[in-house]
Structure formats: C-alpha cells, structure tokens
Design a protein around this motif. Sequence first.
Motif, PDB file in Angstrom:
ATOM      1  N   THR A   1      10.085   1.314  -0.688  1.00  0.00           N
ATOM      2  CA  THR A   1      11.095   0.880  -1.601  1.00  0.00           C
ATOM      3  C   THR A   1      10.642  -0.919  -1.201  1.00  0.00           C
ATOM      4  OG1 THR A   1      12.827   0.308  -0.019  1.00  0.00           O
ATOM      5  CG2 THR A   1      13.199   2.249  -1.963  1.00  0.00           C
TER       6      THR A   1
ATOM      7  N   ALA B   1      12.590  -3.036  -3.876  1.00  0.00           N
ATOM      8  CA  ALA B   1      13.382  -2.244  -5.008  1.00  0.00           C
ATOM      9  C   ALA B   1      14.594  -2.160  -4.459  1.00  0.00           C
ATOM     10  CB  ALA B   1      12.680  -0.928  -5.087  1.00  0.00           C
TER      11      ALA B   1
ATOM     12  N   GLY C   1      16.929   0.158  -8.033  1.00  0.00           N
ATOM     13  CA  GLY C   1      16.367   0.771  -7.050  1.00  0.00           C
ATOM     14  C   GLY C   1      17.593   1.140  -5.910  1.00  0.00           C
TER      15      GLY C   1
END
Length: 184
Positions: free
Chosen positions: A20, A29, A35
């Motif tokens: 991420t 994210a 996310g």
Amino acid sequence: MNDRSAAPGSLALVESLVNTLDLESGADALDTAEGRARFGLPESPENPENPESADAAGDAVDEVARARELRESLRAALLAHAGHPPHREVTPLGELLASAPLLVTIDEHDGSARLAAAGAASLLSRTAAAVAEALIAGTWTRLKACEAVTCHWAYYDRSPAGRGRWCSMQVCGARAKMRRYRAK
C-alpha cells in the motif's frame, strides 16, 4: 513495481498490505477511502464537529496508524526473509501479532481445521491468521521484500531455489545490474 503474480492464499492479504506504500513516490493507499476499505479500516466521519463523530474520527485515525505500524513490521520481516536488515526501526512483528486473537475452526462437512480471526476480524487478526496459515503451508518465508532501497515492494518468490532478490527483474533488477556495471 511488481510484475509477478500475487502471493498464494491468504498471503495475498499480507502482500497487498505491504504494497500500500510506494516508497519511491511516497504514495500511500491507506490515505484514500478506497485503500482503507480494501482492508476493512474505518472511514473518517463526515462531520468532525459532532462529538460522536470526533470520537469516531479519532478511532479511525488510530486504526489507520496501527495498520501502518503493522505494514512496516511486515515489511521488516519480509526483508529478513530475503536476508536484508530492517529498513527502519519498527515494532517487532511478533509483538504485534501476539495480541491478535485467533480461533481454530472445524468444517462440519469434511472435518478440516483452519485458523481464523476471532471476533470482529480486525486487520491484525486476519494478518495473524494469514501468517499462521502460511507457516503451516511452508510458504511464509517465500514472501519477501525487494532489496532495492527505493522499493522494498512485497513479492512472492516462486524461483526454484527461493533466492529471488527483486520484485521485478525488468525494473529493480535491471537498475541494480546497471549500477553495478557502471561502477566497474
């Protein structure tokens, strides 16, 4: 960064959580609603002036901070799988996972057993279950982090000898080889 296929089974959760954060660009994210939703993290409330919303906002911020701490501890463990030191000072993964409640569940039809997250299935518990499942399957140490200091992207090493070093031979591997060539 990664041109490899996703990690098998529940390790895909660990791989996607570590990935991420793009270290090269700084994009995280977990800063986006989409996310956070991928990992079941709470959304920030619409009206932070409302006292109830303020408490919920604080809880959401705390949970995202815990997810980031877990992500970086996982990254350090994956770097260790590849034979590299931690990228920075982190809470040891074992300490984080020790507080994750897990249950052994038995399938009524075939009697098979598996570890599952207990209770509300927090990200920490789901991650602990994924790590435990991978340990049992013998796949945990194949999940690694790229050795490139500007990357550290998680990838599943499917090489026969298990000695993969980069998330992508075409990007990180080529850069490392080019630097080594130019240094000659």
